[in-house]
Design an enzyme around this catalytic site. Structure first.
Site, PDB file in Angstrom:
ATOM      1  N   LYS A  22       0.836  -1.212   0.000  1.00 26.20           N
ATOM      2  CA  LYS A  22       0.000   0.000   0.000  1.00 26.20           C
ATOM      3  C   LYS A  22       0.860   1.246   0.000  1.00 26.20           C
ATOM      4  CE  LYS A  22      -1.527   1.838   3.763  1.00 26.20           C
ATOM      5  NZ  LYS A  22      -1.977   3.019   4.514  1.00 26.20           N
ATOM      6  N   ASN A  23       1.868   1.270   0.881  1.00 29.88           N
ATOM      7  CA  ASN A  23       2.666   2.485   1.069  1.00 29.88           C
ATOM      8  C   ASN A  23       3.614   2.757  -0.094  1.00 29.88           C
ATOM      9  OD1 ASN A  23       1.436   3.044   3.512  1.00 29.88           O
ATOM     10  ND2 ASN A  23       2.990   1.992   4.717  1.00 29.88           N
ATOM     11  N   ARG A  95      -4.314  10.636   4.831  1.00 25.50           N
ATOM     12  CA  ARG A  95      -3.337  11.707   4.794  1.00 25.50           C
ATOM     13  C   ARG A  95      -2.363  11.578   3.627  1.00 25.50           C
ATOM     14  NH1 ARG A  95       1.732  11.912   6.560  1.00 25.50           N
ATOM     15  NH2 ARG A  95       1.386  13.961   7.450  1.00 25.50           N
ATOM     16  N   CYS A 119      -5.672   8.132   9.916  1.00 23.11           N
ATOM     17  CA  CYS A 119      -5.768   7.498  11.232  1.00 23.11           C
ATOM     18  C   CYS A 119      -5.438   8.475  12.344  1.00 23.11           C
ATOM     19  CB  CYS A 119      -4.802   6.314  11.311  1.00 23.11           C
ATOM     20  SG  CYS A 119      -5.347   4.867  10.400  1.00 23.11           S
ATOM     21  N   ARG A 124       1.084  14.485  12.994  1.00 25.18           N
ATOM     22  CA  ARG A 124       1.703  14.288  11.685  1.00 25.18           C
ATOM     23  C   ARG A 124       1.554  15.513  10.786  1.00 25.18           C
ATOM     24  NH1 ARG A 124       0.239   8.284   9.647  1.00 25.18           N
ATOM     25  NH2 ARG A 124      -1.898   8.933   9.827  1.00 25.18           N
ATOM     26  N   ASP A 308       4.589   0.664  12.381  1.00 25.42           N
ATOM     27  CA  ASP A 308       3.414  -0.006  11.839  1.00 25.42           C
ATOM     28  C   ASP A 308       3.298  -1.465  12.287  1.00 25.42           C
ATOM     29  OD1 ASP A 308       2.462   2.214  10.594  1.00 25.42           O
ATOM     30  OD2 ASP A 308       2.998   1.610   8.563  1.00 25.42           O
ATOM     31  N   ARG A 401      -8.495  -0.494   4.922  1.00 25.56           N
ATOM     32  CA  ARG A 401      -7.611   0.512   4.328  1.00 25.56           C
ATOM     33  C   ARG A 401      -6.239  -0.069   4.002  1.00 25.56           C
ATOM     34  NH1 ARG A 401      -6.254   4.924   7.902  1.00 25.56           N
ATOM     35  NH2 ARG A 401      -5.104   5.546   6.052  1.00 25.56           N
TER      36      ARG A 401
END
Length: 444
Positions: A22-23, A95, A119, A124, A308, A401
């Protein structure tokens, strides 16, 4: 709103294939904004809510998402982009949407983006992004909850981040790709997802080099050619399934991962007594131990232990044979899962940015509520290990997500887990349901 219902106490056994990251997918997808001559083709993209959100955002800017010949392949055409506003309704849910700042200012010299959401694990702020864009020559205004950035042209500069920022590093790289001259990013984040984006951009004509572990050089080019890339595997999903094997005393083979990206997780699980067998660079076997040893954890940017994975490893430590301290150094509000784990029988005390976990003999099922993406995973893991009663995890839209069809993958490994509607007590199915059926809602 769906829930997850879990009957725990069964070891997970079998093979699981890890999805694309995902990232890594998110910044590569938004980088397509800078490639407007040809269709962009991105493979191994996971089917997640965050991916759906970023696709909606690109479409709102004027991009076209085309049908592809594979479920995990995105084909994007950005030649029709004519809108430079990223609205609050989309950005508030994720975000990472702020990543459109870099490619929009690089390609079109203007962008208007809502301040990000996502989240609730910490403030952040995006100050690093905005200060860096100013150094590249952009004018930045923040007003009424929106960031407006515009520039006549961007010029290379030396950017020195006070602390490493993943999205900040990615945004600056993309902004600098089409700038005049060379940009040097010091104290750049080192996550492999950034390097995956660099590979994708370089294959499309960019000139980006990581000249030191924390220093990145971006030499501006006049134009980019074509974006064709296969996204790397998701190391956090891989780590989560590694813990799933450990916490259920199971035996799982994980495929389609990158072992080199998991060193810190492998080291800590090995220290906890979990047997790790590396079959190859993209396959690993994880065998749980009858007893789990307590290990201290301290999160930090890559290559250290990832924030994470903090919630997932905490679930494992709740069943350890002693006392451990888990220190959260990245986000200031990332212990919200603690109260829910305590509802399952865990013994945890929080002091500032560290949690003291004393292992218990067993966890018991209960109703719990997910507060963020990784907290969701930690509660599912704890539910799988609970030997008494059912665990119901609500608000699992957080889970959707970042994990692709998690309940299906777990069921294939022997878990008894079902997705149900919040106002229902049985799995959603047209047939007579039985506990253990796996049913995905339209948001899965």
């Amino acid at each position: 709103m769906d829930k997850m219902v879990i009957e725990g106490g069964f070891p997970l056994v079998g093979e699981v294939s890890i999805s694309g990251s995902k990232n890594a997918s998110l910044p590569i997808i938004v980088s397509s904004i800078m490639f407007d001559e040809f269709d962009c083709e991105i493979e191994n993209v996971p089917d997640l809510e965050d991916i759906k959100t970023i696709k909606k955002l690109l479409i709102s800017l004027g991009a076209v998402i085309k049908k592809s010949d594979a479920a995990d392949k995105l084909v994007i055409n950005t030649s029709g982009i004519n809108n430079f506003d990223a609205p609050y309704d989309l950005v508030k849910t994720m975000r990472a949407s702020v990543l459109v700042l870099g490619p929009l200012i690089a390609k079109y010299k203007r962008a208007r983006v809502s301040l990000p959401g996502g989240c609730a694990i910490g403030a952040r702020p995006i100050d690093f992004h905005l200060n860096a864009l100013k150094q590249l020559g952009a004018t930045v205004k923040v007003d009424h909850g929106y960031v407006e950035v515009f520039a006549d042209k961007l010029k290379g500069a030396v950017i020195n981040f006070p602390i490493p920022s993943v999205t900040g590093t990615e945004n600056v790289i993309m902004a600098a790709v089409l700038a005049e001259g060379t940009t040097i990013i010091k104290n750049a984040a080192r996550e492999p997802e950034i390097d995956d984006m660099i590979i994708a951009l370089n294959n499309g004509g960019a000139d980006i080099k990581r000249i030191e572990p924390s220093v990145i050089s971006v030499r501006g080019v006049k134009k980019l050619s074509r974006l064709c890339h296969r996204v790397l595997p998701d190391r956090i999903e891989a780590g989560t399934f590694m813990v799933a094997s450990a916490i259920t005393k199971g035996d799982i083979v994980l495929k389609n991962l990158n072992v080199h990206h998991l060193k810190s997780v492998i080291d800590k699980l090995s220290e906890a007594g979990v047997k790790i067998i590396i079959n190859s660079s993209n396959s690993i076997r994880v065998k749980g131990s009858k007893t789990i040893k307590s290990v201290d954890i301290s999160t930090a940017p890559y290559p250290d232990f990832p924030t994470d994975m903090q919630a997932q490893i905490m679930s494992l430590m709740t069943l350890s044979g002693g006392l451990c301290v888990i220190t959260e150094n990245v986000f200031e509000n990332r212990f919200m899962h603690v109260a829910e784990l305590i509802r399952l029988g865990a013994n945890i005390k929080v002091r500032n940015n560290f949690a003291i976990v004393k292992g218990v003999k067993k966890l018991s099922g209960a109703e719990v509520m997910a507060t963020d993406l990784r907290a969701s995973a930690s509660l599912v893991l704890a539910g799988l290990a609970s030997s008494d009663g059912l665990t119901t995890v609500s608000r699992i839209y957080h889970l959707d997500r970042g994990y692709e069809r998690m309940e299906k993958k777990l069921t294939a490994l022997g878990a008894i887990i079902s997705r149900v509607k919040a106002n229902d007590i049985s799995p959603v199915t047209d047939e007579e349901p039985k506990f253990g059926d796996v049913v995905c809602s339209k948001t899965a």
